[in-house]
Design an enzyme around this catalytic site. Structure first.
Site, PDB file in Angstrom:
ATOM      1  N   ASP A  76       0.252  -0.147  -4.029  1.00  0.00           N
ATOM      2  CA  ASP A  76      -1.068   0.792  -3.123  1.00  0.00           C
ATOM      3  C   ASP A  76      -2.125   0.288  -3.226  1.00  0.00           C
ATOM      4  O   ASP A  76      -2.283  -0.925  -3.991  1.00  0.00           O
ATOM      5  CB  ASP A  76      -1.412   1.884  -4.055  1.00  0.00           C
ATOM      6  CG  ASP A  76      -1.999   2.987  -2.505  1.00  0.00           C
ATOM      7  OD1 ASP A  76      -2.014   3.605  -4.027  1.00  0.00           O
ATOM      8  OD2 ASP A  76      -2.146   2.325  -2.450  1.00  0.00           O
TER       9      ASP A  76
HETATM   10  C1  GLC Z   1      -4.313   4.717  -0.310  1.00  0.00           C
HETATM   11  C2  GLC Z   1      -3.562   5.787  -0.283  1.00  0.00           C
HETATM   12  C3  GLC Z   1      -2.162   5.323  -0.025  1.00  0.00           C
HETATM   13  C4  GLC Z   1      -2.256   4.759   1.456  1.00  0.00           C
HETATM   14  C5  GLC Z   1      -3.213   3.426   1.205  1.00  0.00           C
HETATM   15  C6  GLC Z   1      -3.958   2.437   2.568  1.00  0.00           C
HETATM   16  O1  GLC Z   1      -5.825   4.484  -1.115  1.00  0.00           O
HETATM   17  O2  GLC Z   1      -3.367   5.689  -2.389  1.00  0.00           O
HETATM   18  O3  GLC Z   1      -1.641   6.972   0.043  1.00  0.00           O
HETATM   19  O4  GLC Z   1      -1.725   4.247   2.199  1.00  0.00           O
HETATM   20  O5  GLC Z   1      -4.114   3.234   0.655  1.00  0.00           O
HETATM   21  O6  GLC Z   1      -4.672   3.041   2.949  1.00  0.00           O
END
Ligand code: GLC
Length: 740
Positions: A262
């Site tokens: 993430d």
């Molecule tokens: C965010 C989210 C994730 C997302 C990623 C990119 O913090 O937790 O679901 O796809 O970062 O935006």
């Protein structure tokens, strides 16, 4: 040159060209050989470059070898607008508006796997047109608390429903050559302090409740990527968690795809190398200032990793495995020259969004046939509430979109009833008047300086003269509502809506409440209103879908994907004080023990005999159905295979769809098991008077529990009961059988 000579030259060039097409680019060659060939050609620098981001949403390819850059984008409900290279802010493009599909909780509420496949395929077409190779979704974290800010992005409380709906979504997406990146793996069931929560959970609850949807996405949907979650499990961050990634995902489930962090979920070079992380995104650098821009070479899996190899602290064994997985991802996406070109904002995508929205809306209560509204017998409708006009596709966190179209509930009703019924509007309450996220603005000015009393007085006085009142309330996509990064701080409706609804119901008993939200909320006035509808976040076709159901063009067929309790302490996590967790002394980690264990949702209320306000699987239609007596036959005693059949008849005056649910109850188990567990469902559309036969095949897998002493699933011989139901509390038939 004679034609003969030309032919010879062409043939020679052709052979030469063929000879020059390297194996790794030869689509007719076996994939694993192509991977080996590409890997053998890559330098250490090139191997390091491909395993971490080069921009906010892309990772470098290998220019020298003609391996394209790899582009990802959010999110599960539509393709996010492009941001600047190293920013969250918008790039300000004018070609990146999209179709906003309904939120995934609405998709789950359709209980229709065919729609999940259509959804995934439609989203893939938009991603392709926008040049994206991987969609960062779907999310399948289980609905454990109704306060979780991101439940609207997920598929409810039940692992079987989430599993059956995520597989076709992944298949639909990947059928077009766009990778799914199923998230957030795992145990990311709330948002508050999500980077510091360390989940403590039993192996049974992990395997029976929280992993099944991920396992189905990998083992049945063959997801090409998985996103590690921010939180910790067993004191280790999930983006580099040895148990979740190396053992369960990559060994037990034989996952051959890529584990993506993430954004900002990576915290250690050594753990990222050894514990199964393959692509690092969104790190805010490794100890330089948080604000360092373009610091991609400082990523944990960038220079620090290269340095560790150069110093002999690591071989390239782990690196080569990461790169193999990434090359395999390339073969499935960027190197697949047969991939379609996609399409953006096409009518077929709006049709798909409309179908999901119409089939996901849930009619929760409908006293005295209040709904559908009959235009012929209605002169004036009063629409009340901020959510009747507020755009909901902007906000909520990373799933926020720049929708080409979004029709509000009020506009949808006015269009549908134009020339037939007068539709008036009163604000009723003021909630979140903001309307922008990451530089995308709704363009709405919802400012209203009147006091709550003035707003309620205006609505009540208009309600008195109306044939019916439709309140569009609920939550929204602002912080501490249905929004990433925080959880709600109370179960009740915000902005004084309860007072408004009570006053309106007093003034006009023909009051309908439509909740625009992704979560259950307290409804102390439920007995005072005539009808209640769960309207979800429906995206581009919000107004059209809600109008179609409210006016009866469509008979509602949605069913709740989660239990809707009367009060917060009727959820296991809250009854046991198992949410939120407890800060450690150093206040760096919050230990959150899932004390309710496997008893989540209806599994909890069944074990406590508490009645939910609206049950898991509940949903009314504009017709009625009767169920025939279920009959069970043994297909194979030794294998533990049985067949359950029953008839279902539409006994009403209108076409409609029923979701026949199969629950299994283990009547003789040596371990505590839920009273019953969903193990099958069929959505059946019937004309008035029509009867259909529904067949469920039951196998050992559906009878099993996870034996944490053996570390595997097993079914215990003994008596079982197949329960056929219209919801978790509306049982329509039982059939006992014995597993030898
Ligand atoms: C965010 C989210 C994730 C997302 C990623 C990119 O913090 O937790 O679901 O796809 O970062 O935006």
């Amino acid at each position: 040159m004679t034609s003969k000579a030309t032919l010879c030259l062409a043939a020679l060039l052709g052979v030469q060209a063929a000879a020059q097409t390297p194996l790794y680019l030869d689509p007719t060659a076996p994939v694993e050989q192509r991977i080996d060939d590409a890997l053998s050609r890559m330098t250490l620098d090139e191997k390091i470059r491909v395993i971490h981001a080069q921009s906010k949403f892309s990772a470098a390819g290998v220019p020298r070898l003609g391996l394209p850059d790899f582009w990802t984008d959010d999110g599960p409900h539509g393709v996010r607008p492009d941001v600047l290279w190293d920013e969250w802010e918008q790039a300000g493009q004018t070609n990146d508006s999209c179709t906003a599909f309904p939120a995934l909780t609405c998709l789950a509420a359709t209980w229709n796997p065919d729609l999940a496949r259509l959804y995934g395929r439609s989203l893939a077409e938009e991603a392709l047109y926008r040049g994206k190779d991987m969609i960062l979704g779907p999310g399948v974290n289980i609905y454990r608390t109704p306060l979780c800010g991101r439940n609207f992005e997920y598929m409810g409380e039940d692992p079987w429903l989430a599993s059956r709906m995520v597989v076709p979504y992944v298949e639909g997406l990947q059928s077009q050559g766009v990778a799914a990146c199923v998230k957030h793996y795992a145990l990311n069931n709330d948002e508050e302090h999500r980077h510091q929560v360390n989940v403590i959970v039993s192996d049974r609850a992990l395997h029976e409740i929280y992993l099944p949807a991920f396992r189905a996405a990998v083992c049945e949907g063959h997801a090409w990527a998985i996103m590690g979650a921010y939180n910790l499990y067993q004191n280790q961050h999930n983006c580099h968690n040895a148990t979740l990634l190396n053992r369960i995902l990559k060994t037990d489930w034989a996952f051959d795809g890529v584990v993506v962090s993430d954004w900002g979920g990576t915290h250690s070079t050594a753990e990222a190398i050894a514990n199964g992380l393959d692509m690092e995104f969104g790190t805010w650098t490794d100890g330089l200032t948080m604000g360092a821009t373009n610091a991609y070479d400082n990523y944990y899996l960038a220079n620090p990793y290269k340095q560790a190899i150069k110093e002999g602290r690591f071989s390239t064994a782990e690196l080569d495995d990461k790169v193999r997985r990434i090359l395999r991802l390339y073969m499935r996406t960027t190197l697949d020259r047969t991939r379609p070109l996609g399409s953006l904002c096409s009518e077929s995508h709006y049709d798909a969004a409309m179908r999901v929205a119409c089939e996901g809306i849930v009619l929760l209560q409908n006293r005295d046939g209040m709904l559908p509204i009959s235009p012929a017998r209605t002169r004036r409708i009063l629409v009340v509430g901020e959510n009747a006009v507020k755009m909901m596709t902007v906000g909520g966190g990373s799933s926020s979109l720049k929708a080409q179209r979004e029709t509000s509930p009020l506009d949808g009703l006015r269009r549908r009833l134009h020339g037939l019924v007068q539709v008036d509007y009163a604000r009723g309450y003021v909630g979140d008047t903001g309307g922008s996220y990451n530089g995308v603005s709704t363009g709405q000015d919802l400012t209203d300086h009147r006091t709550p009393e003035q707003l309620i007085d205006e609505a009540v006085s208009m309600a008195r003269g109306a044939d019916c009142v439709i309140v569009f309330g609920g939550l929204n996509k602002s912080d501490y509502q249905d929004c990433e990064g925080h959880d709600r701080q109370s179960y009740g409706l915000p902005y004084g809506q309860d007072r408004l609804v009570e006053a309106l119901a007093e003034a006009n008993p023909r009051t309908v409440f439509v909740s625009i939200s992704g979560n259950a909320v307290a409804m102390p006035w439920a007995h005072k209103v005539a009808a209640i509808v769960q309207g979800w976040f429906l995206g581009s076709m919000t107004g059209q879908a809600l109008a179609a159901v409210l006016v009866g063009d469509v008979s509602p067929s949605g069913r709740l994907p989660f239990s809707w309790m009367k009060s917060l302490d009727h959820y296991g996590a809250h009854a046991l004080g198992a949410y939120p967790g407890t800060w450690r002394e150093a206040r760096d980690v919050i230990d959150e023990e899932y004390s309710e264990d496997i008893f989540v949702g209806y599994r909890w209320t069944d074990s406590r005999q508490t009645e939910p306000l609206f049950a898991f699987g509940h949903g009314l239609t504009y017709t009625t159905f009767t169920y025939g007596k279920p009959r069970i036959t043994t297909l194979d005693d030794a294998q533990g295979r049985y067949r359950l059949t029953l008839t279902i008849t539409n006994t009403g005056q209108r076409r409609g769809a029923e979701v026949v649910q199969l629950y299994i109850s283990d009547l003789q188990s040596s371990v505590p098991r839920p009273v019953k567990e969903l193990k099958g469902f069929r959505k059946v559309e019937l004309e008035p008077g029509q009867t259909a036969e529904v067949v469920f095949d039951i196998d050992r897998r559906m009878l099993s529990f996870y034996d944490d002493t053996l570390g595997r699933w097993r079914a215990e011989p003994g008596r079982f009961e197949a329960i056929v139901a219209a919801s978790a509390t509306d049982i329509r038939g039982r059939a006992a059988f014995e597993l030898k």
